[in-house]
Design a protein around this motif. Sequence first.
Motif, mmCIF file in Angstrom:
data_model
loop_
_atom_site.group_PDB
_atom_site.id
_atom_site.type_symbol
_atom_site.label_atom_id
_atom_site.label_comp_id
_atom_site.label_asym_id
_atom_site.label_seq_id
_atom_site.Cartn_x
_atom_site.Cartn_y
_atom_site.Cartn_z
ATOM 1 N N LYS A 1 23.527 16.033 -7.766
ATOM 2 C CA LYS A 1 22.425 15.196 -8.264
ATOM 3 C C LYS A 1 22.337 15.279 -9.784
ATOM 4 O O LYS A 1 22.145 14.262 -10.457
ATOM 5 C CB LYS A 1 21.103 15.625 -7.625
ATOM 6 N N GLU A 2 22.488 16.483 -10.335
ATOM 7 C CA GLU A 2 22.443 16.653 -11.795
ATOM 8 C C GLU A 2 23.613 15.933 -12.453
ATOM 9 O O GLU A 2 23.458 15.280 -13.484
ATOM 10 C CB GLU A 2 22.464 18.131 -12.166
ATOM 11 N N TYR A 3 24.794 16.057 -11.846
ATOM 12 C CA TYR A 3 25.989 15.387 -12.360
ATOM 13 C C TYR A 3 25.775 13.872 -12.365
ATOM 14 O O TYR A 3 26.104 13.191 -13.341
ATOM 15 C CB TYR A 3 27.193 15.769 -11.497
ATOM 16 N N MET A 4 25.179 13.360 -11.313
ATOM 17 C CA MET A 4 24.935 11.926 -11.228
ATOM 18 C C MET A 4 23.880 11.474 -12.237
ATOM 19 O O MET A 4 23.945 10.355 -12.744
ATOM 20 C CB MET A 4 24.566 11.520 -9.801
ATOM 21 N N GLU A 5 22.935 12.331 -12.562
ATOM 22 C CA GLU A 5 21.964 11.999 -13.610
ATOM 23 C C GLU A 5 22.677 11.865 -14.962
ATOM 24 O O GLU A 5 22.352 10.984 -15.752
ATOM 25 C CB GLU A 5 20.871 13.062 -13.688
ATOM 26 N N ILE A 6 23.634 12.746 -15.202
ATOM 27 C CA ILE A 6 24.430 12.654 -16.426
ATOM 28 C C ILE A 6 25.207 11.340 -16.426
ATOM 29 O O ILE A 6 25.269 10.638 -17.433
ATOM 30 C CB ILE A 6 25.382 13.867 -16.562
ATOM 31 N N LEU A 7 25.785 11.007 -15.278
ATOM 32 C CA LEU A 7 26.521 9.746 -15.169
ATOM 33 C C LEU A 7 25.618 8.561 -15.496
ATOM 34 O O LEU A 7 26.033 7.631 -16.188
ATOM 35 C CB LEU A 7 27.112 9.586 -13.768
ATOM 36 N N ASP A 8 24.387 8.596 -15.009
ATOM 37 C CA ASP A 8 23.432 7.514 -15.306
ATOM 38 C C ASP A 8 23.255 7.332 -16.810
ATOM 39 O O ASP A 8 23.116 6.209 -17.293
ATOM 40 C CB ASP A 8 22.062 7.801 -14.681
ATOM 41 N N ASP A 9 23.269 8.447 -17.534
ATOM 42 C CA ASP A 9 23.049 8.403 -18.981
ATOM 43 C C ASP A 9 24.267 7.894 -19.759
ATOM 44 O O ASP A 9 24.114 7.362 -20.856
ATOM 45 C CB ASP A 9 22.668 9.777 -19.519
ATOM 46 N N GLU B 1 28.481 2.917 -19.142
ATOM 47 C CA GLU B 1 28.233 1.685 -19.881
ATOM 48 C C GLU B 1 29.007 0.557 -19.211
ATOM 49 O O GLU B 1 30.230 0.627 -19.105
ATOM 50 C CB GLU B 1 28.692 1.830 -21.329
ATOM 51 N N ASP B 2 28.320 -0.460 -18.777
ATOM 52 C CA ASP B 2 28.953 -1.623 -18.142
ATOM 53 C C ASP B 2 29.858 -1.217 -16.978
ATOM 54 O O ASP B 2 30.951 -1.753 -16.815
ATOM 55 C CB ASP B 2 29.748 -2.438 -19.168
ATOM 56 N N GLY B 3 29.416 -0.235 -16.197
ATOM 57 C CA GLY B 3 30.172 0.178 -15.019
ATOM 58 C C GLY B 3 31.363 1.068 -15.297
ATOM 59 O O GLY B 3 32.156 1.341 -14.396
ATOM 60 N N THR B 4 31.504 1.540 -16.521
ATOM 61 C CA THR B 4 32.611 2.432 -16.850
ATOM 62 C C THR B 4 32.116 3.635 -17.643
ATOM 63 O O THR B 4 31.034 3.620 -18.209
ATOM 64 C CB THR B 4 33.698 1.712 -17.692
ATOM 65 N N ILE B 5 32.964 4.652 -17.684
ATOM 66 C CA ILE B 5 32.659 5.866 -18.447
ATOM 67 C C ILE B 5 33.478 5.816 -19.728
ATOM 68 O O ILE B 5 34.709 5.766 -19.672
ATOM 69 C CB ILE B 5 32.989 7.128 -17.635
ATOM 70 N N PRO B 6 32.816 5.790 -20.871
ATOM 71 C CA PRO B 6 33.549 5.721 -22.140
ATOM 72 C C PRO B 6 34.485 6.921 -22.327
ATOM 73 O O PRO B 6 34.157 8.054 -21.954
ATOM 74 C CB PRO B 6 32.443 5.746 -23.205
ATOM 75 N N ASP B 7 35.650 6.665 -22.897
ATOM 76 C CA ASP B 7 36.638 7.726 -23.105
ATOM 77 C C ASP B 7 36.111 8.854 -23.982
ATOM 78 O O ASP B 7 36.452 10.010 -23.773
ATOM 79 C CB ASP B 7 37.910 7.156 -23.745
ATOM 80 N N ASN B 8 35.247 8.510 -24.940
ATOM 81 C CA ASN B 8 34.779 9.525 -25.880
ATOM 82 C C ASN B 8 33.832 10.551 -25.255
ATOM 83 O O ASN B 8 33.541 11.565 -25.872
ATOM 84 C CB ASN B 8 34.126 8.885 -27.102
ATOM 85 N N VAL B 9 33.354 10.328 -24.032
ATOM 86 C CA VAL B 9 32.492 11.317 -23.377
ATOM 87 C C VAL B 9 33.155 11.945 -22.143
ATOM 88 O O VAL B 9 32.574 12.804 -21.491
ATOM 89 C CB VAL B 9 31.126 10.721 -22.971
ATOM 90 N N ARG B 10 34.383 11.533 -21.869
ATOM 91 C CA ARG B 10 35.086 12.043 -20.688
ATOM 92 C C ARG B 10 35.257 13.565 -20.736
ATOM 93 O O ARG B 10 35.070 14.250 -19.736
ATOM 94 C CB ARG B 10 36.422 11.330 -20.552
ATOM 95 N N ARG B 11 35.589 14.123 -21.903
ATOM 96 C CA ARG B 11 35.770 15.584 -22.004
ATOM 97 C C ARG B 11 34.475 16.334 -21.744
ATOM 98 O O ARG B 11 34.469 17.357 -21.070
ATOM 99 C CB ARG B 11 36.328 15.962 -23.376
ATOM 100 N N LEU B 12 33.395 15.833 -22.275
ATOM 101 C CA LEU B 12 32.081 16.443 -22.028
ATOM 102 C C LEU B 12 31.752 16.400 -20.535
ATOM 103 O O LEU B 12 31.300 17.389 -19.957
ATOM 104 C CB LEU B 12 30.999 15.712 -22.821
#
Length: 65
Positions: free
Chosen positions: A18-26, A29-40
């Motif tokens: 649930k916490e991981y998914m909250e991070i995903l919500d934040d 962007e437009d249904g994708t995860i930006p490359d610049n936050v993938r490492r985090l």
Amino acid sequence: MIFVKGGKYQPSFTDEEKEYMEILDDIIEDGTIPDNVRRLLERERKSFGISEERAKELEKIKCKA
């Protein structure tokens, strides 16, 4: 684990998921995860003890939402 609610399957998530998914919500962007936050995101996944496979499942759920 999946529960049936009103004739529909409802997934059950751990507190860590649930916490991981909250991070995903934040960060999604437009249904994708930006490359610049993938490492985090990868560091967070490891700290929550979530497998790579499960993280991909959770990401698919959130990217479709």
